[in-house]
Design an enzyme around this catalytic site. Sequence first.
Site, PDB file in Angstrom:
ATOM      1  N   ARG A  81       7.037  15.840   4.957  1.00  0.00           N
ATOM      2  CA  ARG A  81       7.054  15.999   3.545  1.00  0.00           C
ATOM      3  C   ARG A  81       8.511  17.762   3.368  1.00  0.00           C
ATOM      4  O   ARG A  81       8.878  18.002   2.924  1.00  0.00           O
ATOM      5  CB  ARG A  81       5.382  16.498   3.707  1.00  0.00           C
ATOM      6  CG  ARG A  81       4.746  15.200   3.091  1.00  0.00           C
ATOM      7  CD  ARG A  81       3.275  15.887   2.744  1.00  0.00           C
ATOM      8  NE  ARG A  81       3.047  16.606   1.928  1.00  0.00           N
ATOM      9  CZ  ARG A  81       1.937  17.528   1.152  1.00  0.00           C
ATOM     10  NH1 ARG A  81       1.146  16.802   2.082  1.00  0.00           N
ATOM     11  NH2 ARG A  81       1.568  18.267   0.469  1.00  0.00           N
ATOM     12  N   THR A 139      -0.290  10.592   1.211  1.00  0.00           N
ATOM     13  CA  THR A 139      -0.049   9.108   2.219  1.00  0.00           C
ATOM     14  C   THR A 139      -1.209   7.693   2.154  1.00  0.00           C
ATOM     15  O   THR A 139      -1.701   7.915   2.394  1.00  0.00           O
ATOM     16  CB  THR A 139       0.505   9.894   3.124  1.00  0.00           C
ATOM     17  OG1 THR A 139       0.802  10.710   3.283  1.00  0.00           O
ATOM     18  CG2 THR A 139       1.660   8.711   4.118  1.00  0.00           C
ATOM     19  N   LEU A 158      -2.976  10.979   8.457  1.00  0.00           N
ATOM     20  CA  LEU A 158      -1.901  10.819   6.894  1.00  0.00           C
ATOM     21  C   LEU A 158      -2.930  11.283   6.286  1.00  0.00           C
ATOM     22  O   LEU A 158      -3.778  11.271   5.985  1.00  0.00           O
ATOM     23  CB  LEU A 158      -2.514   9.055   7.221  1.00  0.00           C
ATOM     24  CG  LEU A 158      -1.731   7.955   7.702  1.00  0.00           C
ATOM     25  CD1 LEU A 158      -1.681   6.853   6.913  1.00  0.00           C
ATOM     26  CD2 LEU A 158      -0.069   8.632   8.167  1.00  0.00           C
ATOM     27  N   ASP A 159      -1.978  12.343   5.546  1.00  0.00           N
ATOM     28  CA  ASP A 159      -2.162  13.401   4.296  1.00  0.00           C
ATOM     29  C   ASP A 159      -3.129  12.096   3.691  1.00  0.00           C
ATOM     30  O   ASP A 159      -3.221  11.349   3.041  1.00  0.00           O
ATOM     31  CB  ASP A 159      -1.077  13.728   3.826  1.00  0.00           C
ATOM     32  CG  ASP A 159      -0.465  14.585   4.594  1.00  0.00           C
ATOM     33  OD1 ASP A 159      -0.972  15.350   5.779  1.00  0.00           O
ATOM     34  OD2 ASP A 159       0.346  14.663   4.569  1.00  0.00           O
ATOM     35  N   ARG A 160      -3.805  12.918   2.771  1.00  0.00           N
ATOM     36  CA  ARG A 160      -4.404  11.978   2.166  1.00  0.00           C
ATOM     37  C   ARG A 160      -4.040  11.155   0.810  1.00  0.00           C
ATOM     38  O   ARG A 160      -3.895  10.471   0.063  1.00  0.00           O
ATOM     39  CB  ARG A 160      -5.665  13.170   0.166  1.00  0.00           C
ATOM     40  CG  ARG A 160      -6.705  12.514  -0.868  1.00  0.00           C
ATOM     41  CD  ARG A 160      -6.482  13.710  -1.835  1.00  0.00           C
ATOM     42  NE  ARG A 160      -7.771  14.736  -0.530  1.00  0.00           N
ATOM     43  CZ  ARG A 160      -8.878  14.452  -1.057  1.00  0.00           C
ATOM     44  NH1 ARG A 160      -9.267  13.433  -1.633  1.00  0.00           N
ATOM     45  NH2 ARG A 160      -9.676  15.188  -0.255  1.00  0.00           N
TER      46      ARG A 160
END
Length: 219
Positions: free
Chosen positions: A157, A59, A55-57
Amino acid sequence: MLADHILFIDAEAILLDKPAGLPVDAPRAGGASVESALESLRFGFQRDPAAVHRLDRDTSGCLLLARNPRAHRRFAAAFEEGLAEKTYLAVLDGVPESESGRISLALAKRSTREEGWRMVPDRKGKPAFTDWRLLGQVGGQALVEFRPRTGRTHQLRVHAAEGLGLPIVGDPVYGRGGPSMLLHAQRLRLPRDPKAAIEGEAPLPERFARWAELLIPEA
């Protein structure tokens, strides 16, 4: 402590509610990350668990960890085969013209000295598909549910910004930025025959508070 964010645990898996702002992999410059805290999630096992996906930072929400290498291989293969059922919530900077749909937009990585790297639509890139539906709107912004059918880097995104023409609120790369990005991995379910599926739901974070009433089922 991440031990307080566990949604599901058994001998093979840990489903974690990752906080927004915490990267999965340890940053080059150092600092807190899921990776740096894995030892605290052993719970008597000799090995650290390992993240199956990313997961992105910025998110928050459901992150699956495997507790042994064999389980990691099985879970990673299941993700690659598209068997993981993932549901995300996002707030868009605008309101879609329709109520639901599917975004089909292949993605490729582009890197420049000026902008660094980012994902861009590219017909020669990797296929990427996302199902979505509108849950409601407030003040010219929309709460949507995303169900990615593939797992490309930054897929939701870019699909929001380029596929719908409406970036996710707070997105620092594909949108206008802001104090926080409103993207949350709400639910994850991974079939695991013959065992019961791994599944869990991450609570709605505080930054989504104004949108909570849109998620209450009608009586």
